[in-house]
Design a protein around this motif. Structure first.
Motif, mmCIF file in Angstrom:
data_model
loop_
_atom_site.group_PDB
_atom_site.id
_atom_site.type_symbol
_atom_site.label_atom_id
_atom_site.label_comp_id
_atom_site.label_asym_id
_atom_site.label_seq_id
_atom_site.Cartn_x
_atom_site.Cartn_y
_atom_site.Cartn_z
ATOM 1 N N VAL A 130 -63.359 -22.827 1.429
ATOM 2 C CA VAL A 130 -62.118 -22.090 1.195
ATOM 3 C C VAL A 130 -61.091 -22.617 2.198
ATOM 4 O O VAL A 130 -61.276 -22.511 3.409
ATOM 5 N N TRP A 131 -60.018 -23.188 1.671
ATOM 6 C CA TRP A 131 -58.986 -23.794 2.501
ATOM 7 C C TRP A 131 -57.883 -22.780 2.796
ATOM 8 O O TRP A 131 -57.272 -22.247 1.876
ATOM 9 N N GLU A 132 -57.608 -22.538 4.071
ATOM 10 C CA GLU A 132 -56.441 -21.747 4.430
ATOM 11 C C GLU A 132 -55.198 -22.581 4.161
ATOM 12 O O GLU A 132 -55.211 -23.805 4.234
ATOM 13 N N ARG A 133 -54.100 -21.903 3.858
ATOM 14 C CA ARG A 133 -52.889 -22.613 3.452
ATOM 15 C C ARG A 133 -52.377 -23.564 4.528
ATOM 16 O O ARG A 133 -52.002 -24.706 4.237
ATOM 17 N N ASP A 134 -52.346 -23.118 5.789
ATOM 18 C CA ASP A 134 -51.805 -23.995 6.829
ATOM 19 C C ASP A 134 -52.716 -25.196 7.069
ATOM 20 O O ASP A 134 -52.248 -26.312 7.323
ATOM 21 N N THR A 135 -54.034 -24.999 6.959
ATOM 22 C CA THR A 135 -54.971 -26.113 7.096
ATOM 23 C C THR A 135 -54.791 -27.117 5.969
ATOM 24 O O THR A 135 -54.802 -28.334 6.176
ATOM 25 N N LEU A 136 -54.605 -26.602 4.758
ATOM 26 C CA LEU A 136 -54.391 -27.475 3.608
ATOM 27 C C LEU A 136 -53.092 -28.249 3.768
ATOM 28 O O LEU A 136 -53.017 -29.441 3.434
ATOM 29 N N ALA A 137 -52.056 -27.597 4.297
ATOM 30 C CA ALA A 137 -50.777 -28.271 4.525
ATOM 31 C C ALA A 137 -50.940 -29.427 5.503
ATOM 32 O O ALA A 137 -50.430 -30.528 5.283
ATOM 33 N N ASP A 191 -46.059 -21.641 4.006
ATOM 34 C CA ASP A 191 -47.185 -21.267 3.160
ATOM 35 C C ASP A 191 -46.782 -21.211 1.694
ATOM 36 O O ASP A 191 -47.526 -21.616 0.806
ATOM 37 N N HIS A 192 -45.577 -20.701 1.447
ATOM 38 C CA HIS A 192 -45.131 -20.557 0.067
ATOM 39 C C HIS A 192 -44.916 -21.917 -0.582
ATOM 40 O O HIS A 192 -45.078 -22.060 -1.794
ATOM 41 N N VAL A 193 -44.542 -22.922 0.219
ATOM 42 C CA VAL A 193 -44.384 -24.282 -0.304
ATOM 43 C C VAL A 193 -45.715 -24.777 -0.848
ATOM 44 O O VAL A 193 -45.791 -25.344 -1.948
ATOM 45 N N ILE A 194 -46.800 -24.566 -0.097
ATOM 46 C CA ILE A 194 -48.127 -24.963 -0.567
ATOM 47 C C ILE A 194 -48.480 -24.203 -1.831
ATOM 48 O O ILE A 194 -49.048 -24.760 -2.779
ATOM 49 N N ASP A 195 -48.147 -22.908 -1.877
ATOM 50 C CA ASP A 195 -48.420 -22.121 -3.078
ATOM 51 C C ASP A 195 -47.752 -22.735 -4.301
ATOM 52 O O ASP A 195 -48.348 -22.798 -5.386
ATOM 53 N N VAL A 196 -46.515 -23.187 -4.154
ATOM 54 C CA VAL A 196 -45.798 -23.784 -5.282
ATOM 55 C C VAL A 196 -46.459 -25.084 -5.715
ATOM 56 O O VAL A 196 -46.662 -25.331 -6.911
ATOM 57 N N HIS A 197 -46.835 -25.932 -4.742
ATOM 58 C CA HIS A 197 -47.494 -27.193 -5.093
ATOM 59 C C HIS A 197 -48.829 -26.938 -5.784
ATOM 60 O O HIS A 197 -49.179 -27.625 -6.751
ATOM 61 N N VAL A 198 -49.582 -25.968 -5.296
ATOM 62 C CA VAL A 198 -50.860 -25.643 -5.939
ATOM 63 C C VAL A 198 -50.623 -25.103 -7.341
ATOM 64 O O VAL A 198 -51.351 -25.450 -8.288
ATOM 65 N N ASP A 234 -29.435 -22.705 -0.207
ATOM 66 C CA ASP A 234 -30.602 -22.161 0.475
ATOM 67 C C ASP A 234 -31.215 -20.964 -0.227
ATOM 68 O O ASP A 234 -32.053 -20.264 0.346
ATOM 69 N N GLU A 235 -30.820 -20.711 -1.483
ATOM 70 C CA GLU A 235 -31.441 -19.636 -2.232
ATOM 71 C C GLU A 235 -32.895 -19.989 -2.545
ATOM 72 O O GLU A 235 -33.233 -21.152 -2.792
ATOM 73 N N GLU A 236 -33.757 -18.987 -2.544
ATOM 74 C CA GLU A 236 -35.167 -19.230 -2.822
ATOM 75 C C GLU A 236 -35.359 -19.863 -4.191
ATOM 76 O O GLU A 236 -36.214 -20.737 -4.369
ATOM 77 N N THR A 237 -34.530 -19.478 -5.154
ATOM 78 C CA THR A 237 -34.653 -20.044 -6.506
ATOM 79 C C THR A 237 -34.446 -21.549 -6.484
ATOM 80 O O THR A 237 -35.179 -22.299 -7.144
ATOM 81 N N ASP A 238 -33.451 -22.013 -5.725
ATOM 82 C CA ASP A 238 -33.195 -23.451 -5.636
ATOM 83 C C ASP A 238 -34.377 -24.172 -4.995
ATOM 84 O O ASP A 238 -34.784 -25.248 -5.432
ATOM 85 N N ARG A 239 -34.951 -23.562 -3.940
ATOM 86 C CA ARG A 239 -36.103 -24.171 -3.283
ATOM 87 C C ARG A 239 -37.270 -24.305 -4.265
ATOM 88 O O ARG A 239 -37.907 -25.354 -4.360
ATOM 89 N N LEU A 240 -37.549 -23.224 -4.971
ATOM 90 C CA LEU A 240 -38.690 -23.230 -5.878
ATOM 91 C C LEU A 240 -38.494 -24.219 -7.015
ATOM 92 O O LEU A 240 -39.418 -24.952 -7.381
#
Length: 245
Positions: free
Chosen positions: A182-189, A201-208, A89-95
């Motif tokens: 302009v798409w908000e992150r949760d709307t884009l998700a 939100d950070h998951v969307i940031d990584v995909h973008v 569950d470390e953030e590094t593993d998620r990213l």
């Protein structure tokens, strides 16, 4: 096959713990999938080639091949949705998991009900390659040197094919569909049917970020996807430089 004769979606569960593998397989069968388990990364990759699954759940700690490497190899042979189910569950593993092509990441112990809900969200919106999906009146979008075919799900940039994951492709189509929005992150998700759970939100940031990298959007000035600080993203390059994400 389903009761109406149509092919049921196929799910591949790559998990070395037999009890967890059985739990995930049963959970996905209840969600309407034909589920197959694999206890090693090598077996999982072999089955992925043979079964062409629609969904893969993947443990990161496998006895033979690290799950990150399995995910990387999966992306070379499959367009399936990939959900990582891991005790790491470390953030590094998620990213890292998201960066190599996973569509979602859940930490063990997980709720089978939440897993079903996340999978349901992914598959809720019909895709153009699905049988029975409505044809798109304008299946090809072109902007400058970028060509996106929503029917064949092909992306060509300056004459070269660009390989995107399902989530990356759907993000690009969503952004291009309203180029001045302009798409908000949760709307884009929600638009790409990724997940509605808070904190993603950070998951969307990584995909973008992955999408932008594949489109060559490096450095401070973006050609295709612009970050609007404090809000989200819009399609189109930066003018005076609104920031890179």
């Amino acid at each position: 096959m389903g009761d109406n004769g149509e092919r049921r979606r196929a799910a591949l569960v790559i998990e070395d713990a037999p009890d967890i593998c059985l739990l995930v397989c049963d959970t996905l069968r209840q969600a309407g999938f034909e589920s197959t388990g694999a206890g090693t990364g090598a077996r999982g990759l072999e089955l992925a080639k043979r079964l062409s699954p629609d969904l893969v759940t993947l443990d990161l700690t496998l006895p033979d091949i690290d799950g990150i490497e399995v995910c990387r190899q999966l992306r070379a042979i499959s367009n399936a949705y990939v959900i990582v189910l891991s005790a790491r569950d470390e953030e590094t593993d998620r990213l890292i998991g998201l960066e190599v092509g996973a569509d979602d990441y859940m930490v063990k112990p997980f709720s089978p009900r939440e897993l079903r809900a996340r999978v349901g969200a992914m598959f809720r919106r019909p895709r153009l390659e699905d049988p029975g999906a409505e044809p798109h009146a304008a299946s090809v979008m072109r902007v400058g040197g970028l060509r996106v075919d929503t029917e064949s799900r092909e992306v060509v940039l300056d004459g070269s094919a660009v390989g995107l994951t399902r989530t990356e492709f759907d993000l690009l189509v969503a952004l291009m569909s309203s180029p001045h929005r302009v798409w908000e992150r949760d709307t884009l998700a929600r638009r790409v049917q990724h997940t509605d759970w808070p904190g993603d939100d950070h998951v969307i940031d990584v995909h973008v970020a992955n999408l932008r990298h594949k489109l060559g959007d490096t450095g401070r000035r973006s050609r295709w996807v612009t970050t609007v600080r404090g809000v989200g993203y819009r399609f189109g390059g930066t003018g005076s430089g609104s920031g890179a994400g």
